[in-house]
Scaffold this motif. Structure first.
Motif, PDB file in Angstrom:
ATOM      1  N   ASP A   1       0.824  -1.204   0.000  1.00 41.27           N
ATOM      2  CA  ASP A   1       0.000   0.000   0.000  1.00 41.27           C
ATOM      3  C   ASP A   1       0.863   1.260   0.000  1.00 41.27           C
ATOM      4  N   ARG A   2       1.881   1.290   0.847  1.00 39.00           N
ATOM      5  CA  ARG A   2       2.721   2.480   0.937  1.00 39.00           C
ATOM      6  C   ARG A   2       3.608   2.652  -0.291  1.00 39.00           C
ATOM      7  N   SER A   3       4.131   1.539  -0.806  1.00 37.31           N
ATOM      8  CA  SER A   3       5.126   1.618  -1.874  1.00 37.31           C
ATOM      9  C   SER A   3       4.508   1.785  -3.262  1.00 37.31           C
ATOM     10  N   TYR A   4       3.341   1.176  -3.482  1.00 37.35           N
ATOM     11  CA  TYR A   4       2.771   1.154  -4.827  1.00 37.35           C
ATOM     12  C   TYR A   4       1.390   1.801  -4.919  1.00 37.35           C
ATOM     13  N   GLY A   5       0.826   2.229  -3.795  1.00 40.28           N
ATOM     14  CA  GLY A   5      -0.510   2.826  -3.813  1.00 40.28           C
ATOM     15  C   GLY A   5      -0.597   4.062  -4.678  1.00 40.28           C
ATOM     16  N   PHE A   6       0.448   4.883  -4.679  1.00 38.66           N
ATOM     17  CA  PHE A   6       0.445   6.095  -5.505  1.00 38.66           C
ATOM     18  C   PHE A   6       0.372   5.741  -6.981  1.00 38.66           C
ATOM     19  N   TYR A   7       1.194   4.771  -7.410  1.00 40.15           N
ATOM     20  CA  TYR A   7       1.226   4.408  -8.824  1.00 40.15           C
ATOM     21  C   TYR A   7      -0.078   3.747  -9.255  1.00 40.15           C
ATOM     22  N   ILE A   8      -0.667   2.940  -8.376  1.00 35.83           N
ATOM     23  CA  ILE A   8      -1.955   2.317  -8.697  1.00 35.83           C
ATOM     24  C   ILE A   8      -3.029   3.385  -8.890  1.00 35.83           C
ATOM     25  N   GLN A   9      -3.069   4.351  -7.979  1.00 36.10           N
ATOM     26  CA  GLN A   9      -4.059   5.414  -8.078  1.00 36.10           C
ATOM     27  C   GLN A   9      -3.822   6.275  -9.316  1.00 36.10           C
ATOM     28  N   LEU A  10      -2.564   6.522  -9.633  1.00 33.99           N
ATOM     29  CA  LEU A  10      -2.236   7.306 -10.826  1.00 33.99           C
ATOM     30  C   LEU A  10      -2.655   6.576 -12.094  1.00 33.99           C
ATOM     31  N   ILE A  11      -2.444   5.266 -12.144  1.00 34.94           N
ATOM     32  CA  ILE A  11      -2.855   4.476 -13.306  1.00 34.94           C
ATOM     33  C   ILE A  11      -4.371   4.522 -13.479  1.00 34.94           C
ATOM     34  N   VAL A  12      -5.111   4.408 -12.375  1.00 35.40           N
ATOM     35  CA  VAL A  12      -6.579   4.490 -12.440  1.00 35.40           C
ATOM     36  C   VAL A  12      -7.008   5.841 -13.008  1.00 35.40           C
ATOM     37  N   ALA A  13      -6.363   6.915 -12.564  1.00 32.82           N
ATOM     38  CA  ALA A  13      -6.697   8.258 -13.056  1.00 32.82           C
ATOM     39  C   ALA A  13      -6.387   8.390 -14.544  1.00 32.82           C
ATOM     40  N   LEU A  14      -5.261   7.840 -14.989  1.00 33.24           N
ATOM     41  CA  LEU A  14      -4.896   7.923 -16.402  1.00 33.24           C
ATOM     42  C   LEU A  14      -5.863   7.123 -17.267  1.00 33.24           C
ATOM     43  N   ILE A  15      -6.270   5.939 -16.799  1.00 28.50           N
ATOM     44  CA  ILE A  15      -7.255   5.150 -17.543  1.00 28.50           C
ATOM     45  C   ILE A  15      -8.581   5.909 -17.632  1.00 28.50           C
ATOM     46  N   THR A  16      -8.944   6.613 -16.555  1.00 31.06           N
ATOM     47  CA  THR A  16     -10.170   7.419 -16.569  1.00 31.06           C
ATOM     48  C   THR A  16     -10.105   8.484 -17.656  1.00 31.06           C
ATOM     49  N   LEU A  17      -8.967   9.154 -17.771  1.00 28.18           N
ATOM     50  CA  LEU A  17      -8.801  10.187 -18.797  1.00 28.18           C
ATOM     51  C   LEU A  17      -8.848   9.578 -20.199  1.00 28.18           C
ATOM     52  N   ILE A  18      -8.233   8.410 -20.366  1.00 22.03           N
ATOM     53  CA  ILE A  18      -8.284   7.729 -21.657  1.00 22.03           C
ATOM     54  C   ILE A  18      -9.728   7.332 -21.991  1.00 22.03           C
ATOM     55  N   GLY A  19     -10.429   6.777 -21.004  1.00 23.09           N
ATOM     56  CA  GLY A  19     -11.832   6.414 -21.214  1.00 23.09           C
ATOM     57  C   GLY A  19     -12.689   7.627 -21.533  1.00 23.09           C
ATOM     58  N   PHE A  20     -12.407   8.747 -20.897  1.00 26.78           N
ATOM     59  CA  PHE A  20     -13.135   9.987 -21.181  1.00 26.78           C
ATOM     60  C   PHE A  20     -12.929  10.410 -22.635  1.00 26.78           C
ATOM     61  N   SER A  21     -11.680  10.335 -23.114  1.00 19.93           N
ATOM     62  CA  SER A  21     -11.393  10.728 -24.498  1.00 19.93           C
ATOM     63  C   SER A  21     -12.108   9.809 -25.490  1.00 19.93           C
ATOM     64  N   PHE A  22     -12.210   8.520 -25.158  1.00 24.24           N
ATOM     65  CA  PHE A  22     -12.894   7.569 -26.039  1.00 24.24           C
ATOM     66  C   PHE A  22     -14.384   7.880 -26.146  1.00 24.24           C
ATOM     67  N   ASN A  23     -14.955   8.398 -25.079  1.00 19.29           N
ATOM     68  CA  ASN A  23     -16.409   8.627 -25.027  1.00 19.29           C
ATOM     69  C   ASN A  23     -16.784  10.099 -25.131  1.00 19.29           C
ATOM     70  N   LEU A  24     -15.802  10.960 -25.379  1.00 17.37           N
ATOM     71  CA  LEU A  24     -16.066  12.407 -25.379  1.00 17.37           C
ATOM     72  C   LEU A  24     -17.100  12.793 -26.431  1.00 17.37           C
ATOM     73  N   LYS A  25     -16.967  12.255 -27.627  1.00 19.02           N
ATOM     74  CA  LYS A  25     -17.898  12.603 -28.703  1.00 19.02           C
ATOM     75  C   LYS A  25     -19.326  12.232 -28.333  1.00 19.02           C
ATOM     76  N   GLU A  26     -19.507  11.045 -27.773  1.00 20.54           N
ATOM     77  CA  GLU A  26     -20.848  10.599 -27.388  1.00 20.54           C
ATOM     78  C   GLU A  26     -21.396  11.417 -26.227  1.00 20.54           C
ATOM     79  N   LEU A  27     -20.539  11.756 -25.267  1.00 22.36           N
ATOM     80  CA  LEU A  27     -20.963  12.590 -24.141  1.00 22.36           C
ATOM     81  C   LEU A  27     -21.392  13.971 -24.626  1.00 22.36           C
ATOM     82  N   TRP A  28     -20.614  14.541 -25.542  1.00 18.33           N
ATOM     83  CA  TRP A  28     -20.929  15.877 -26.045  1.00 18.33           C
ATOM     84  C   TRP A  28     -22.235  15.871 -26.844  1.00 18.33           C
ATOM     85  N   GLN A  29     -22.420  14.844 -27.667  1.00 17.82           N
ATOM     86  CA  GLN A  29     -23.652  14.745 -28.432  1.00 17.82           C
ATOM     87  C   GLN A  29     -24.855  14.562 -27.504  1.00 17.82           C
TER      88      GLN A  29
END
Length: 289
Positions: free
Chosen positions: A48-76
């Motif tokens: 938790d202490r050693s890798y928790g930051f990187y795990i949370q950062l990866i989740v945030a980056l995947i969220t941004l990637i998922g947002f970009s994939f669905n941006l057109k549909e969200l905007w429409q």
């Protein structure tokens, strides 16, 4: 006469991918539970202490990637489901009132001996040492935080990650951390307004929901502290907007690339939120394409 398995699936209100997805989710949860039960407590804390930051950062980056994939549909979806301009004007008045009143009448405040100190300390640890522990004792030397005593806190990591982002643009200190929650609070008012509109298609209900949230004394005071509850409400109200927009024209597997990690960020504010994963996904996502 006993029905065949194919007939059985026809009368079910859900599709085969949903049944399979539910089974695999439960199986994964059981495997994770069994796996972590066999891990020594000290090892779990180290991970938790050693890798928790990187795990949370990866989740945030995947969220941004998922947002970009669905941006057109969200905007429409937004363009197809816009409240009246008068409703947006009324919402702007609410936001101005809440923002001005809160910033002028409620002082920034640290609540000593509370979890809030943990979120702030964790954010500083993420910034200086890329670790997800809470630094209880340390010293700054030549712009480096040398932490002598680090402990675990398994919740609040999303809030700490948001602090980490802020510290990239402002001084990494406790007073900077206190600036986070008021903008998130104001955005939550916008999201609950629009999310309510998508659900009820009634601007008066939407404005009532926005007014109710914006004038809650607890939310107003917490928006001037370092509590994690504001981030919890922010991600929850964001989901109220995202899921109905993506659900308008049927569900696609690409939606999960955004919804699942977004749920992960929500769960990172309060550990208990993890239990909302399966019911939210199963409720909003039949049928699949």
């Amino acid at each position: 006469m006993m029905q065949s398995s194919s007939d059985f699936y026809k009368i079910l209100p859900i599709k085969r991918p949903i049944v399979l997805g539910a089974f695999l989710t439960l199986l994964l949860l059981i495997m994770v539970y069994i796996g972590f039960e066999s891990v020594p407590n000290s090892t779990a804390k180290f991970i938790d202490r050693s890798y928790g930051f990187y795990i949370q950062l990866i989740v945030a980056l995947i969220t941004l990637i998922g947002f970009s994939f669905n941006l057109k549909e969200l905007w429409q979806g937004f363009k197809d489901n816009k409240p009246q301009n008068s409703s947006w004007f009324a919402l702007t008045i609410i936001l101005l009132f809440v923002g001005i009143f809160t910033s002028q009448e409620v002082q920034l405040q640290h609540r000593v001996l509370s979890d809030e100190s943990s979120w702030e300390s964790m954010g500083i640890q993420m910034h200086y040492n890329q670790r997800a522990g809470v630094c209880n004792q340390g010293i700054f030397e030549d712009g480096i935080l040398n932490c002598f005593e680090e402990v675990n806190n398994f919740k609040g990591k999303t809030t700490a990650l948001l602090y980490w982002v802020m510290f990239k643009f402002a001084d990494p200190n406790r007073d900077t951390a206190l600036q986070l929650n008021l903008p998130l609070f104001l955005l939550s008012i916008v999201f609950i307004f629009y999310g309510s509109f998508l659900i009820f298609q009634n601007p008066w209900i939407s404005l009532s929901a926005a007014t109710f949230l914006g004038t809650m004394p607890k939310m107003i005071f917490q928006s001037r502290t370092a509590t994690t509850e504001i981030a919890y409400v922010f991600f929850f109200t964001l989901l109220l907007c995202v899921i109905p927009l993506l659900r308008k024209n049927g569900s696609k597997w690409s939606h999960l690339l955004f919804v699942i990690p977004l749920l992960g960020l929500l769960a990172g504010t309060r550990q208990e939120t993890l239990f909302s994963f399966t019911p939210i996904v199963l409720y909003y996502y039949p049928p699949w394409k």
